[in-house]
Design a protein around this motif. Sequence first.
Motif, short mmCIF file in Angstrom:
data_model
loop_
_atom_site.label_atom_id
_atom_site.label_comp_id
_atom_site.label_asym_id
_atom_site.label_seq_id
_atom_site.Cartn_x
_atom_site.Cartn_y
_atom_site.Cartn_z
N ILE A 1 59.64 1.17 -2.60
CA ILE A 1 58.69 0.26 -1.98
C ILE A 1 59.40 -0.82 -1.17
CG2 ILE A 1 56.93 -1.49 -2.45
CD1 ILE A 1 56.02 1.45 -2.68
N VAL B 1 60.54 0.63 2.10
CA VAL B 1 59.42 0.82 3.03
C VAL B 1 59.07 -0.50 3.70
CG1 VAL B 1 56.96 1.33 3.18
CG2 VAL B 1 58.46 2.84 1.89
N VAL B 2 58.97 -1.55 2.90
CA VAL B 2 58.60 -2.86 3.43
C VAL B 2 59.64 -3.34 4.45
CG1 VAL B 2 58.34 -5.29 2.82
CG2 VAL B 2 57.26 -3.52 1.41
N HIS C 1 59.51 -1.20 7.71
CA HIS C 1 58.40 -1.54 8.59
C HIS C 1 58.66 -2.85 9.34
CE1 HIS C 1 55.17 1.05 6.38
NE2 HIS C 1 55.95 1.76 7.15
N THR D 1 44.47 -3.25 -5.05
CA THR D 1 43.84 -2.75 -3.82
C THR D 1 42.52 -3.46 -3.57
OG1 THR D 1 44.86 -0.60 -4.19
CG2 THR D 1 43.03 -0.69 -2.62
N THR E 1 45.52 -2.72 6.77
CA THR E 1 45.23 -1.67 5.78
C THR E 1 45.98 -0.37 6.05
OG1 THR E 1 43.25 -1.02 7.05
CG2 THR E 1 42.94 -2.58 5.24
N PRO F 1 48.86 0.49 4.98
CA PRO F 1 49.44 1.02 3.74
C PRO F 1 48.48 1.86 2.91
CG PRO F 1 50.06 -1.28 4.04
CD PRO F 1 49.03 -0.98 5.08
N PHE G 1 48.79 5.81 2.48
CA PHE G 1 49.68 6.33 1.44
C PHE G 1 48.99 6.31 0.08
CE2 PHE G 1 52.07 4.39 -2.06
CZ PHE G 1 52.77 5.51 -2.49
N PHE H 1 53.71 -3.93 -1.62
CA PHE H 1 53.46 -2.89 -0.63
C PHE H 1 52.16 -3.15 0.14
CE2 PHE H 1 51.50 1.28 0.33
CZ PHE H 1 52.41 1.72 1.26
N LEU H 2 51.10 -3.48 -0.58
CA LEU H 2 49.80 -3.61 0.07
C LEU H 2 49.72 -4.80 1.02
CD1 LEU H 2 47.42 -2.81 -2.93
CD2 LEU H 2 47.93 -1.35 -0.96
N HIS I 1 52.38 -6.38 2.66
CA HIS I 1 53.52 -6.67 3.54
C HIS I 1 53.14 -6.68 5.02
CE1 HIS I 1 53.88 -2.26 3.97
NE2 HIS I 1 54.67 -2.48 5.01
N LEU I 2 52.16 -5.88 5.42
CA LEU I 2 51.74 -5.92 6.82
C LEU I 2 50.80 -7.09 7.10
CD1 LEU I 2 51.33 -2.15 7.77
CD2 LEU I 2 53.25 -3.70 8.18
#
Length: 445
Positions: free
Chosen positions: A27, A30-31, A34, A110, A142, A144, A147, A314-315, A317-318
Amino acid sequence: MRRLRALAEATPAGRERIVDLLRALAIVMVVLGHWAVATIGYDAAGRPTARSALPDLPWAYPLTWVAQVMPVFFLVGGFANAASLSARRARGGDATGWLLDRAARLLRPTTALLVTLAAGAAVASLAGAPASLVRAVVYYATIPLWFLAAYLLVVPLTPAMTALHRRFGLAVPVGLAVLVAAGDLGRALGPEGLALPNYLFGWLAVHQLGIAWHEARTGAPALPLSRRAGAVLLAGGLGATILLTTVGPYPVVMLNVPGERLDNAAPPSLALLTLATAQVGLILLVHDPVERWLHRTRPWLVVIAVNAVVLTVFLWHLTAAILLVGALDAVGRLPTPPAGSAAWYAGRLPWVLLLAVLLAVLVAVFGPIEARTGRGRADARAGRASVRTTLAVVAYVAVVYALVANARTSRSAPEPLGLPVPALVAYVAGAGTLRLLRTGSGSRG
């Protein structure tokens, strides 16, 4: 810190601690990936926009073999799901109660994200923001969830896939890989839609390797865990991946890049599965020394701390990136150097550091929601099991539908709540039903 130490001291002696480390590393990578490859600019309307810089960095394509860590997450997910299911059954529980617990761990953080985004979108819409702009912001926040939707598809299959493994062993992931290859052939010769089943078959194949890893501890036909097996899998996986991406038709890049002849990641391709095989081999090679290191107090405390909020990281980070872009644009300090330029490279470190600080704030606010997720009540009596199972399946399907529908809705669609209303209603109904089944009268023993 006291709570973390208590958790560390309560860790069972036989726990595969490397599984927790790999989940956290996957994770975090991934963060960081990105964030690092993002390039910011302005659209025709003068609004900030973002895209991946990878199309402008072809030299970095081979590095995506290291950066593509989603197979690692599905691998450890398969191990963790098989382990938790086995423990549940050992306590006399059933598969439905197990699924409700697994769903809770995924859906609590979530739900926090979706409710916050929908509320923020509603406020923005009431303040006069264009519905298409509101949707664009929520769409990026949204991303993420695509996945998570894929992972939610494979989780409930764990009981059946465990039974299949005990009967057919490693023939199961091999068979799934053959189906993925057939999907690749279909999209090469015909419509892209012929490869859609690969979203299930591809990730399920990697998840199945995680089940095989766990089953190695039970005496069932299993994944060989020796260092020699690791070396064979690493060499064979790398060799196959090199052949498929040079002589074969697959691109070298293992992340999404528009314009490539095939996408290795969305949906998963045969080349991604061979790369996953190499990753499994590497994990087996380093398994023993890493396990010894994780039995030290300090590194294990760090792993426990990250895993307590790993899905929140993860959810959100964007969302952190969107907030930072908006703030810098508002004060006229948004950097927009061309991807691959000297200024772009120079800005990577401060950009990532600023995002890390902002994400830390978001995790401090929303992380406790994930960390507080505990075990549900006892399983239902046999007489009510069928009703509870039916409701759980319907609710679970509603949640998966909602996440897929959101991912497939255009980012320019006029959505005043940021999310498609049918998807939002389905998610709330599904997640709410699953929560009631887990904590209410439907789960009392």
